[in-house]
Design a protein around this motif. Structure first.
Motif, PDB file in Angstrom:
ATOM      1  N   TRP A  51       0.859  -1.094  -0.035  1.00 36.49           N
ATOM      2  CA  TRP A  51       0.052  -0.004  -0.096  1.00 36.49           C
ATOM      3  C   TRP A  51       0.889   1.313   0.008  1.00 36.49           C
ATOM      4  CZ3 TRP A  51      -3.465  -1.887   4.368  1.00 36.49           C
ATOM      5  CH2 TRP A  51      -4.454  -3.141   4.150  1.00 36.49           C
ATOM      6  N   MET A  52       1.981   1.268   0.479  1.00 36.69           N
ATOM      7  CA  MET A  52       2.872   2.131   0.769  1.00 36.69           C
ATOM      8  C   MET A  52       3.484   2.493  -0.758  1.00 36.69           C
ATOM      9  SD  MET A  52       2.734   3.561   3.606  1.00 36.69           S
ATOM     10  CE  MET A  52       3.857   5.062   3.527  1.00 36.69           C
ATOM     11  N   LYS A  53       3.689   1.371  -1.430  1.00 32.55           N
ATOM     12  CA  LYS A  53       4.292   1.627  -2.858  1.00 32.55           C
ATOM     13  C   LYS A  53       3.352   2.037  -3.724  1.00 32.55           C
ATOM     14  CE  LYS A  53       6.475  -1.010  -6.394  1.00 32.55           C
ATOM     15  NZ  LYS A  53       6.967  -2.163  -7.003  1.00 32.55           N
ATOM     16  N   LEU A  54       2.114   1.703  -3.666  1.00 33.62           N
ATOM     17  CA  LEU A  54       0.981   2.218  -4.343  1.00 33.62           C
ATOM     18  C   LEU A  54       0.760   3.817  -4.157  1.00 33.62           C
ATOM     19  CD1 LEU A  54      -1.438  -0.547  -4.087  1.00 33.62           C
ATOM     20  CD2 LEU A  54      -0.549   0.161  -6.047  1.00 33.62           C
ATOM     21  N   SER A  55       0.573   4.039  -2.923  1.00 32.36           N
ATOM     22  CA  SER A  55       0.308   5.649  -2.708  1.00 32.36           C
ATOM     23  C   SER A  55       1.645   6.488  -3.116  1.00 32.36           C
ATOM     24  CB  SER A  55       0.318   5.478  -1.120  1.00 32.36           C
ATOM     25  OG  SER A  55       1.369   5.451  -0.319  1.00 32.36           O
ATOM     26  N   ARG A  56       2.838   5.949  -2.818  1.00 34.20           N
ATOM     27  CA  ARG A  56       3.828   6.730  -3.591  1.00 34.20           C
ATOM     28  C   ARG A  56       4.007   6.862  -5.074  1.00 34.20           C
ATOM     29  NH1 ARG A  56       6.983   3.479   0.207  1.00 34.20           N
ATOM     30  NH2 ARG A  56       7.636   2.080  -1.429  1.00 34.20           N
ATOM     31  N   GLU A  57       3.665   6.002  -5.763  1.00 38.73           N
ATOM     32  CA  GLU A  57       3.564   5.730  -6.993  1.00 38.73           C
ATOM     33  C   GLU A  57       2.157   6.299  -7.668  1.00 38.73           C
ATOM     34  OE1 GLU A  57       4.233   1.763  -8.241  1.00 38.73           O
ATOM     35  OE2 GLU A  57       6.294   1.954  -7.754  1.00 38.73           O
ATOM     36  N   GLY A  58       1.395   6.122  -7.081  1.00 37.77           N
ATOM     37  CA  GLY A  58      -0.112   6.742  -7.532  1.00 37.77           C
ATOM     38  C   GLY A  58      -0.783   7.589  -6.615  1.00 37.77           C
ATOM     39  N   GLY A  59      -0.361   7.736  -5.557  1.00 38.32           N
ATOM     40  CA  GLY A  59      -1.080   8.784  -4.657  1.00 38.32           C
ATOM     41  C   GLY A  59      -2.242   8.125  -4.143  1.00 38.32           C
ATOM     42  N   VAL A  60      -3.204   8.812  -3.201  1.00 39.76           N
ATOM     43  CA  VAL A  60      -4.067   8.212  -2.436  1.00 39.76           C
ATOM     44  C   VAL A  60      -5.340   7.550  -3.501  1.00 39.76           C
ATOM     45  CG1 VAL A  60      -6.284   8.535  -0.798  1.00 39.76           C
ATOM     46  CG2 VAL A  60      -3.922   9.624  -0.470  1.00 39.76           C
ATOM     47  N   ALA A  62      -4.642   5.736  -5.844  1.00 39.64           N
ATOM     48  CA  ALA A  62      -4.233   4.348  -6.168  1.00 39.64           C
ATOM     49  C   ALA A  62      -4.618   3.268  -5.118  1.00 39.64           C
ATOM     50  CB  ALA A  62      -2.575   4.311  -6.219  1.00 39.64           C
ATOM     51  N   LEU A  63      -5.224   3.615  -4.034  1.00 40.16           N
ATOM     52  CA  LEU A  63      -5.701   3.039  -2.895  1.00 40.16           C
ATOM     53  C   LEU A  63      -7.250   2.481  -3.032  1.00 40.16           C
ATOM     54  CD1 LEU A  63      -3.850   4.567   0.083  1.00 40.16           C
ATOM     55  CD2 LEU A  63      -2.888   2.563  -1.231  1.00 40.16           C
ATOM     56  N   LYS A  64      -7.831   3.065  -3.942  1.00 36.27           N
ATOM     57  CA  LYS A  64      -9.147   2.901  -4.109  1.00 36.27           C
ATOM     58  C   LYS A  64      -9.377   1.278  -4.561  1.00 36.27           C
ATOM     59  CE  LYS A  64      -9.698   4.039  -8.878  1.00 36.27           C
ATOM     60  NZ  LYS A  64     -10.540   3.900  -9.547  1.00 36.27           N
ATOM     61  N   PRO A  65     -10.693   1.023  -4.015  1.00 34.68           N
ATOM     62  CA  PRO A  65     -11.067  -0.559  -4.505  1.00 34.68           C
ATOM     63  C   PRO A  65     -11.079  -0.572  -5.963  1.00 34.68           C
ATOM     64  CG  PRO A  65     -13.034   0.678  -3.713  1.00 34.68           C
ATOM     65  CD  PRO A  65     -11.824   1.704  -3.506  1.00 34.68           C
ATOM     66  N   GLY A  66     -10.525  -1.833  -6.363  1.00 33.24           N
ATOM     67  CA  GLY A  66     -10.598  -2.250  -7.696  1.00 33.24           C
ATOM     68  C   GLY A  66     -11.857  -3.128  -7.891  1.00 33.24           C
TER      69      GLY A  66
END
Length: 109
Positions: A51-60, A62-66
């Protein structure tokens, strides 16, 4: 004393999972270690790291549900596949049966 069991976050609905991810990321950005965040929120260290990697690469965002589950109609056979499947279940037919029968009945040399 009973054992403490960890709730499975995968069973939560998508919006709740996204909220949990955001809380964990904010906690780590606020100074909590990833290990402490994993323990506090009842998730794996690997999930926190991801989740930290996702947030670094795509911001908040990127944490939304898929999307979850299978694609509609993804498991169905088309007409040609269904026909081929039925034919393969029927076993050998026609010339194949005659050829097999001839080999079985052949006298040993």
């Amino acid at each position: 004393m009973g054992m403490k069991t960890k709730a499975d976050a995968r069973k939560l609905d998508g919006a709740t999972q996204a909220h949990l991810r955001k809380l964990v990321v904010e906690a780590v950005r606020g100074g909590m270690t990833q290990t402490d965040a994993a323990s506090t929120y009842g998730v794996s260290l690997r999930a926190v790291s991801k989740w930290m990697k996702l947030s670094r690469e795509g911001g908040v965002r990127a944490l939304k549900p898929g999307k979850r589950g299978r694609r509609p109609g993804g498991g169905r056979l088309n007409a040609q596949q269904a026909w081929a499947d039925r034919e393969s279940d029927a076993g050998p037919t026609g010339d194949a049966v005659l050829s097999l029968d001839a080999r079985v009945r052949r006298e040993p040399d």
